[in-house]
Scaffold this motif. Structure first.
Motif, PDB file in Angstrom:
ATOM      1  N   UNK A  44      47.148  62.192  11.859  1.00 37.37           N
ATOM      2  CA  UNK A  44      45.425  61.833  11.870  1.00 37.37           C
ATOM      3  C   UNK A  44      45.392  60.280  13.042  1.00 37.37           C
ATOM      4  N   UNK A  45      44.799  60.128  13.485  1.00 34.71           N
ATOM      5  CA  UNK A  45      44.391  58.484  13.936  1.00 34.71           C
ATOM      6  C   UNK A  45      45.446  58.570  15.016  1.00 34.71           C
ATOM      7  N   UNK A  46      45.439  57.409  16.006  1.00 34.73           N
ATOM      8  CA  UNK A  46      45.628  57.238  17.368  1.00 34.73           C
ATOM      9  C   UNK A  46      47.306  56.469  17.598  1.00 34.73           C
ATOM     10  N   UNK A  47      48.245  57.189  17.959  1.00 41.34           N
ATOM     11  CA  UNK A  47      49.261  57.172  17.763  1.00 41.34           C
ATOM     12  C   UNK A  47      50.183  55.651  18.464  1.00 41.34           C
ATOM     13  N   UNK A  48      50.916  54.767  17.732  1.00 41.79           N
ATOM     14  CA  UNK A  48      51.015  53.433  18.209  1.00 41.79           C
ATOM     15  C   UNK A  48      51.317  53.381  19.686  1.00 41.79           C
ATOM     16  N   UNK A  49      50.919  52.438  20.309  1.00 44.07           N
ATOM     17  CA  UNK A  49      51.027  52.455  21.905  1.00 44.07           C
ATOM     18  C   UNK A  49      52.486  51.375  21.971  1.00 44.07           C
ATOM     19  N   UNK A  50      53.880  52.482  22.213  1.00 44.56           N
ATOM     20  CA  UNK A  50      54.610  51.663  22.636  1.00 44.56           C
ATOM     21  C   UNK A  50      55.113  51.978  24.677  1.00 44.56           C
ATOM     22  N   UNK A  51      55.827  50.320  24.391  1.00 41.96           N
ATOM     23  CA  UNK A  51      56.282  49.813  25.677  1.00 41.96           C
ATOM     24  C   UNK A  51      57.128  49.303  25.663  1.00 41.96           C
ATOM     25  N   UNK A  52      58.280  49.176  26.683  1.00 43.65           N
ATOM     26  CA  UNK A  52      58.689  48.326  27.474  1.00 43.65           C
ATOM     27  C   UNK A  52      58.158  46.771  27.256  1.00 43.65           C
ATOM     28  N   UNK A  53      58.356  45.839  26.004  1.00 43.04           N
ATOM     29  CA  UNK A  53      58.062  44.692  26.610  1.00 43.04           C
ATOM     30  C   UNK A  53      58.574  43.404  25.849  1.00 43.04           C
ATOM     31  N   UNK A  54      60.068  43.802  25.945  1.00 42.51           N
ATOM     32  CA  UNK A  54      61.192  42.450  25.407  1.00 42.51           C
ATOM     33  C   UNK A  54      61.271  42.733  24.026  1.00 42.51           C
TER      34      UNK A  54
END
Lengths: 471, 268
Positions: free
Chosen positions: B81-91
């Protein structure tokens, strides 16, 4: 002599038979069902009022076109089980519909007997026959068509989904219901209270479907555990009967104080989670002494009557329009009034008041007057300047309607929604714009009634059947 | 059955294990009379079909779960349930976990590292015994710092002390993720706001259905009411009304105590 002759010719008029019910003072303190149902004698007496019209109007008045004169005839003849089976030819949930259908707007509204007096009590007779069959344990399992090898997924186990599942399993298809909650029944389980619709009745209807071969998977939130597109790889057709489960709030300041519930939360705690039995059941529910309910539909009445049963001293229905516009069934309003619910009409909340712990302590309201009709055709409530006043409350329930839950639509690319977020589906067939996907009930029409959802389910089932057999 | 004990259950739930992504949670209803409580997943093993539930014993429902033995069943488990973490390469990303919040943080930390970020992790607990997943967090990050409130292990003090030091030392931090008790998240966000560093938090209000149906979990974010179960659980930490959240979390304290006392007395 002449007088006597005349009396003989004219059949003495039998009045519409009342259903025995628990006394208001007693029932306002318990969760047992309020109306107790007809005895066989009362049922036959009431059934005898049906004149078996050659061209009955009542059938047209029923969204699932039950052969009403035929089932009532069987009650007249004392064949109560036969009456139940007649009902089940068109309606797989007669014990539910006999209790919660708004018959006064449907079959009973157009009843010929009702033209000159009171209509035949079709709903009460429906309930009697269905209960009789169940109590006598004579529940009939009809024969199924040979297996077709086709698989149908039904998302949601409310009235629409249950109807689709029941219809299609009889046609020989393999049907699986996916339910997000841990119990089946949808609004029949989480929304409508025990005192209006006992949960064992809903359970019995679902068990009946399971005996027919319907598979039920609870705890499956379609859109999360599986998307519609993923289900489509395994199933030949999908029916979406999601309901309108997104609670609407008033959007006034202070609405997030503790002790302010959406009706969905309040009723879900009490009905689905059985919080009224706390601490035997683990889910708590706030027991207010002084309760304010906002809205005047059936859900508002259910909330108000639940609050009384949970020990409230004062329960007020606060509604911005007048009595004539109240959307609840007259019977529900009547029951609530008898039990002591107070009605504050032409009153609109503007903000909630709270204490340092964040608990609600009151609500500030404005008095309203009725102006010109609005787009709904009802006269628009207009605030009276300077009429602000405060009411104390330690519990508030917001019962002003529900919208479509976006969870499944948001994870189903290509499914057309209208601008309010409801699924667009053909009202005659339930077809959506997405191939192999049908929808019906509140997720298409917005909040309506159990029987209309069942009617939509019936139409979708027919369309799915046609599609599967031509595939 | 000490309260505040941290408990770890490995649950056979293959469909959830296959689908769950970092940041998501499950709802658990232990038995027929049980309540629905949201629990975070401290990890999943799709090949074994298991999920890890890590929670602190705080009330009856968690106390009841703690009594389960190997082979016992949980009646209902719903998720992910719930939205997954928004993961991206940011440093550079700093992942801060406090208490059982470390359990939620573990898969998120791992995901940020796998996405190519430089990940500094800070985990804290009130004392050494309550510290969880140290080894796992070490492997999931490039640099792990540990704190205990009582100084029984690692840095003596709060996770926010260590975070402040990091923010003072370097200005490349692009994102802070903070998950733990509400006061921790509140003070952490106060700190990062001063440095102008974007901060995400994962909230844990009371829930009932957790599918967007009841609104029990409503939280105020940026002045707007959101449903944590479907709009979250992660939100911009600088926008959250923590005081309201704490009050709403405490709405049933009396009932929770009565329920726990009854459980201790009659054992069910």
């Amino acid at each position: 002599m002449e007088m006597v002759e005349k009396e003989k010719k004219e059949k003495p008029k039998i009045p519409r038979q009342k259903m025995p019910e628990q006394e208001a003072k007693v029932r306002a303190k318990n969760f047992n069902e309020v109306p107790l149902g007809y005895t066989p004698e009362l049922a036959q007496l009431e059934a005898s009022r049906c004149i078996q019209c050659k061209k009955p109007k009542c059938i047209e008045g029923c969204p699932v076109e039950i052969d009403i004169p035929a089932f009532i005839k069987r009650i007249q003849d004392g064949d109560f089980v036969g009456a139940a089976r007649k009902l089940k030819e068109r309606n797989s949930l007669p014990a539910v519909c006999g209790r919660v259908c708004p018959q006064e707007d449907q079959c009973e509204k157009v009843c010929i007997v009702g033209k000159k007096g009171e209509p035949v009590a079709v709903g009460r007779l429906e309930r009697f026959a269905a209960d009789w069959e169940k109590e006598k344990e004579e529940v009939f399992i009809p024969g199924k068509a040979p297996a077709t090898g086709k698989k149908v997924a039904v998302v949601g186990s409310g009235p629409a989904g249950l109807t689709v599942a029941g219809d299609l399993v009889l046609k020989g298809h393999e049907v699986t219901i996916f339910e997000a909650l841990h119990k089946t029944g949808g609004v029949l389980i989480y929304g409508i209270p025990e005192f209006r619709l006992p949960k064992d009745i809903v359970q019995a209807e679902v068990s009946y479907l399971e005996r027919l071969g319907v598979k039920v998977e609870c705890n499956c939130v379609v859109g999360r555990i599986e998307t519609v597109d993923e289900l489509l790889t395994e199933y030949d057709a999908i029916f979406l009967g999601l309901g309108a489960g997104l609670p609407q709030f008033l959007n006034v300041p202070g609405e997030n104080f503790c002790g302010i519930y959406s009706a969905n939360e309040y009723l879900t705690r009490s009905n689905l989670m059985k919080a009224y039995l706390f601490p035997r059941y683990d889910t708590p529910i706030a027991r207010g002494k002084n309760v304010a309910i906002f809205g005047a539909g059936n859900v508002a009445m259910d909330s108000a009557r639940t609050a009384l049963r949970l020990g409230a001293d004062t329960v007020r229905i606060i509604y911005r329009r007048s009595r004539d516009e109240m959307p609840a069934r007259i019977e529900e309003i009547h029951h609530a009034e008898e039990e002591g619910v107070q009605f504050h009409l032409l009153t609109a909340p503007i903000r909630f008041l709270g204490d340092d712990n964040g608990w609600v302590t009151g609500v500030e309201c404005l008095r309203m007057e009725l102006g010109e009709p609005d787009e709904s055709g009802r006269r628009r409530p207009v605030p009276i300047k300077g009429s602000e006043f405060q009411l104390e409350c330690d519990l508030a329930v917001v019962a002003i309607g529900a919208g479509p839950n976006p969870l499944l639509p948001a994870t189903t690319p290509g499914l057309e929604l209208n601008k309010r977020g409801y699924i667009v589906a053909d009202l005659e067939t339930g077809k959506t714009n997405k191939p192999e996907v049908w929808a019906g009930g509140d997720i298409v029409t917005g909040s309506a009634t159990v029987i209309l959802a069942m009617g939509a389910g019936r139409k979708a089932a027919n369309s799915i059947q046609e599609y599967l057999m031509s595939k | 059955m000490a309260e505040k004990t941290v408990c770890h259950l490995k649950v056979d739930a293959p469909r959830i294990a296959r689908k769950a992504k970092p940041g998501q949670f499950v709802v658990v209803k232990a038995n027929e009379t049980g309540e629905r409580i949201p629990l975070t997943m401290g990890g999943t093993d799709p090949s074994a079909g298991t999920i890890d539930l890590i929670f602190q014993v705080v009330g009856k429902s968690t106390a009841l779960l703690r009594t389960l033995n190997v082979g016992d069943a949980i009646q209902d488990i719903i998720g992910p349930l719930g939205k997954p973490t928004h993961v991206e390469n940011i440093g550079t990303v700093v992942c801060v976990g406090g208490g059982t919040g470390v359990a939620v943080m573990y898969p998120i930390t791992k995901a940020y590292k796998e996405a190519g970020n430089h990940v500094i992790a800070i985990i804290g607990a009130r004392n050494k015994d309550l510290l969880i997943l140290e080894e796992e967090m070490k492997a999931a990050s490039h640099d792990l710092r540990v704190t205990t409130d009582d100084g029984s292990y690692g840095h003596h003090g709060f996770v926010t002390d260590v975070l402040k030091k990091i923010l003072d030392e370097q200005n490349q931090v692009k994102l802070v993720v903070g998950i733990g008790p509400v006061p921790m998240m509140k003070f952490l966000c106060k700190l990062t706001k001063g440095y102008g560093v974007k901060t995400m938090v994962s909230l844990n209000p009371i829930m009932v259905d957790a599918t967007g149906m009841c609104g029990a979990c409503r939280v105020t974010v940026g002045g707007k009411t959101m449903f944590c179960c479907v709009d979250g659980p992660e939100f911009d930490g600088h926008e959250v009304d923590y005081d309201e959240l704490v009050k709403r979390q405490r709405a049933y304290l009396t009932e929770e105590k009565a329920s726990l006392d009854r459980f201790k007395e009659i054992g069910r």
